[in-house]
Design an enzyme around this catalytic site. Structure first.
Site, short mmCIF file in Angstrom:
data_model
loop_
_atom_site.label_atom_id
_atom_site.label_comp_id
_atom_site.label_asym_id
_atom_site.label_seq_id
_atom_site.Cartn_x
_atom_site.Cartn_y
_atom_site.Cartn_z
N GLY A 8 5.90 -0.87 -9.17
CA GLY A 8 5.36 -0.69 -7.99
C GLY A 8 5.09 0.78 -7.68
O GLY A 8 5.96 1.50 -7.72
N ALA A 9 3.80 1.31 -7.43
CA ALA A 9 3.40 2.69 -7.30
C ALA A 9 2.79 2.86 -6.01
O ALA A 9 2.02 3.73 -5.79
CB ALA A 9 2.61 3.24 -8.25
N GLY A 10 3.58 1.94 -4.88
CA GLY A 10 3.13 2.28 -3.57
C GLY A 10 4.20 3.30 -2.80
O GLY A 10 4.65 4.38 -3.82
N ALA A 12 7.25 3.33 -1.61
CA ALA A 12 8.61 3.31 -1.89
C ALA A 12 8.71 3.56 -3.59
O ALA A 12 9.67 4.42 -4.01
CB ALA A 12 9.20 1.87 -1.80
N VAL A 77 2.55 -7.62 -13.41
CA VAL A 77 4.10 -8.12 -13.26
C VAL A 77 4.13 -9.65 -12.89
O VAL A 77 3.40 -9.90 -11.68
CB VAL A 77 5.37 -7.56 -12.55
CG1 VAL A 77 6.65 -8.14 -12.57
CG2 VAL A 77 5.32 -5.86 -13.06
N GLU A 165 -5.49 0.02 14.92
CA GLU A 165 -6.24 1.36 14.05
C GLU A 165 -7.63 0.74 13.62
O GLU A 165 -8.58 1.52 13.38
CB GLU A 165 -5.49 1.78 13.00
CG GLU A 165 -4.06 2.42 13.56
CD GLU A 165 -3.28 3.02 12.64
OE1 GLU A 165 -2.82 4.09 12.99
OE2 GLU A 165 -3.20 2.62 11.44
N LYS A 370 -0.77 12.29 13.77
CA LYS A 370 -1.11 11.39 12.60
C LYS A 370 -1.71 11.93 11.32
O LYS A 370 -1.13 11.63 10.11
CB LYS A 370 -2.20 10.59 13.08
CG LYS A 370 -2.65 9.45 12.15
CD LYS A 370 -1.54 8.42 11.94
CE LYS A 370 -2.40 7.17 11.13
NZ LYS A 370 -1.41 6.05 10.85
#
Length: 397
Positions: A8-10, A12, A77, A165, A370
Site C-alpha cells: 500500500g502506498a497511501g 502510512a 494483493v 468538507e 489546512k
C-alpha cells in the site's frame, strides 16, 4: 540481508518507505507494492468530487518520489499468508518477505443498507471522486432537456469529515455549474444520523460550521436515520416519521472499513481492522506490522482504538519502519506514541474550522492551516519538487 515489503502506498505506506530508505542498510531488499502507479492525497478527494480542483493536483507518480533502491511493484494483493511469509496476488504470483508492513487502506462501507450499493455514489478514491463530479455536471448540463427538478438536487449522506468538507466544496462549485448551464440554483441536502455534526470539535466551532453551511443554503438534517437509498431518493426517519429527500445525485460518505484483504487473509479483525501490539505488529508474528486504516491501535487514555486519520497513519508508518530497523539490530522496539498536531476541517477555499492544542481557529486562518498541512504532507512524503508543483500557494496572497 532481509526483504522488507510494504503493501500500500497511501499515507502510512509512503511514510514507512521513506523511513525504511533512511534507516535500513543498503543490503536490505525494499519492495513497495500498490495497485496503482500513483499516490492520492485522499484528504483532498472532496475537492475533486465537487469539481473545484483537478485530479492531477492531488496525485503524483510514486516512482518519481521513492529512492532508486526501492523496487516498486504494481499489483493487486488478495491475501497475506503470515505462516508462509508470502503475499499473494490476483494474477497467481507470490512475493516472500522477512518483514511486511500492511498498509492497504480503506474502502467505502455501506453496512448492507438497502439500495446503498446500487443507488448511491461512494467516495473513497480518485476514480470514485471523478465519477461523482461527472455525474453532478451531467445532471445539471442536461436539465435544459429533462426539466427534472431532482437533477438539481444533490444529497450527501453523512456529516463526518468527508461529508462536511464535500458539502462545503459543493457550495462553491454548484453555483458555478448553474451559471455555466443557465439553470436554477442547485440544492444541497446533508443527512446525518447523529444530532450534532463534527463532535470531535469544540461546540463553538461545530456551531460555526453549521451556521456557515446553512447560510450557504445547505439543508442540514441531523438526527435523521437513513433506512434505504432508492434510485432518486434517500429514505430516512425523523422523530419516528418516515420521510424522503429527493435528488438524482446521492453521495455516500457515511462510513469506511479496511481493505477486504484483511478478512481474506484470516486475521482476527473487525470491519477489516486488526488490533495490533503497542509496537504495531502481531504478537504471534512480530515480523508483520499492520498500520493505517487496516490497523486498530489502542489509545491508552481512552482504551479505545485511535480514529483512522491521515495524521495517525503517517505516524504509524514512521514507527513501523523504525521498529523494523530496531528488530534487525536486535534492539527493543518502540511503543507507538501519538499526540495530535491539530485537527482542521475545510468548509470552502477560504473557510475552515480547526483546533491546534488549546487554540481554536475558524474562518480564513483555519483555511490557511489546512493548506499548510497539505503542503507539508507533499514535502515529507514526496519531495520538494512535488510540493512546488502540487502545493497550495494562494495562502500567501
Amino acid at each position: 540481508m532481509s526483504r522488507i515489503v510494504v503493501l500500500g502506498a497511501g499515507y502510512a505506506g509512503m511514510r514507512a518507505i521513506k523511513f525504511l530508505q533512511k534507516d535500513l542498510p543498503a543490503s536490505d531488499d525494499l519492495i513497495l507494492v500498490n495497485d496503482s502507479p500513483i499516490h492520492t492525497e485522499k484528504t483532498n478527494l472532496h475537492e475533486v468530487a465537487a469539481g473545484t480542483i483537478a485530479p492531477v493536483k492531488i496525485t503524483y507518480s510514486i516512482e518519481d518520489v521513492i529512492s532508486k533502491r526501492v523496487k516498486f511493484q504494481i499489483g493487486k494483493v488478495t491475501k497475506v499468508d503470515v505462516d508462509a511469509k508470502q503475499v499473494l496476488f490476483d494474477d497467481g504470483t507470490t512475493l516472500t518477505y522477512d518483514y511486511v508492513i500492511i498498509a492497504l487502506g480503506f474502502r467505502s462501507e455501506d453496512f448492507g443498507l438497502k439500495g446503498a450499493s446500487d443507488n448511491a455514489l461512494p467516495l473513497y478514491d480518485i476514480e470514485s471522486a471523478e465519477a461523482i463530479q461527472k455525474h453532478i455536471e451531467d445532471q445539471i448540463k442536461h436539465y435544459a432537456q429533462t426539466k427534472d427538478e431532482n437533477a438539481l438536487n444533490v444529497i450527501v449522506c453523512g456529516a463526518g469529515f468527508t461529508g462536511i468538507e464535500l458539502v462545503g466544496e459543493l457550495t462553491r462549485s454548484l453555483p458555478r455549474l448553474a451559471k455555466k448551464y443557465n439553470t436554477p440554483e442547485p440544492k444541497i441536502t446533508n443527512i446525518e444520523m447523529a444530532t450534532q455534526i463534527l463532535p470531535m470539535f469544540d461546540q463553538g466551532l461545530a456551531t460555526y460550521a453549521v451556521d456557515f453551511l446553512k447560510n450557504k443554503g445547505v439543508n442540514l438534517l441531523t438526527g435523521a436515520k437513513i433506512s434505504e437509498i432508492e434510485p432518486n431518493a434517500v429514505v430516512y426517519s425523523e422523530n419516528d416519521e418516515e420521510k424522503r429527500a429527493y435528488g438524482n445525485t446521492i453521495i455516500w460518505t457515511v462510513g469506511v472499513s479496511g481493505s477486504d484483504v484483511i478478512a481474506d487473509s484470516g486475521f482476527d479483525q473487525k470491519r477489516n481492522r486488526v488490533v495490533v501490539s503497542k509496537n504495531l505488529n502481531l504478537d504471534a508474528h512480530p515480523e508483520v506490522f499492520i498500520v493505517g486504516d487496516v490497523s486498530a491501535v489502542m489509545d491508552p487514555d481512552s482504551n479505545r482504538p485511535y480514529p483512522t486519520t491521515a495524521q495517525i497513519s503517517l505516524k504509524q508508518g514512521e514507527y513501523a519502519a523504525k521498529n523494523i530497523a530496531h528488530a534487525e539490530k536486535g534492539e527493543s522496539l518502540e511503543d507507538f506514541s501519538y499526540e495530535s498536531l491539530g485537527t482542521v476541517a475545510s468548509l470552502s477555499e477560504v473557510n475552515a474550522i480547526g483546533e491546534v492544542g488549546k487554540r481554536k481557529l475558524k474562518g480564513y486562518p483555519a483555511s490557511v492551516l489546512k493548506k499548510i498541512i497539505t503542503n507539508r504532507s507533499l514535502l515529507e512524503d514526496a519531495n520538494f519538487g512535488t510540493m512546488l508543483k502540487k502545493g497550495r500557494y494562494d495562502i500567501y496572497h
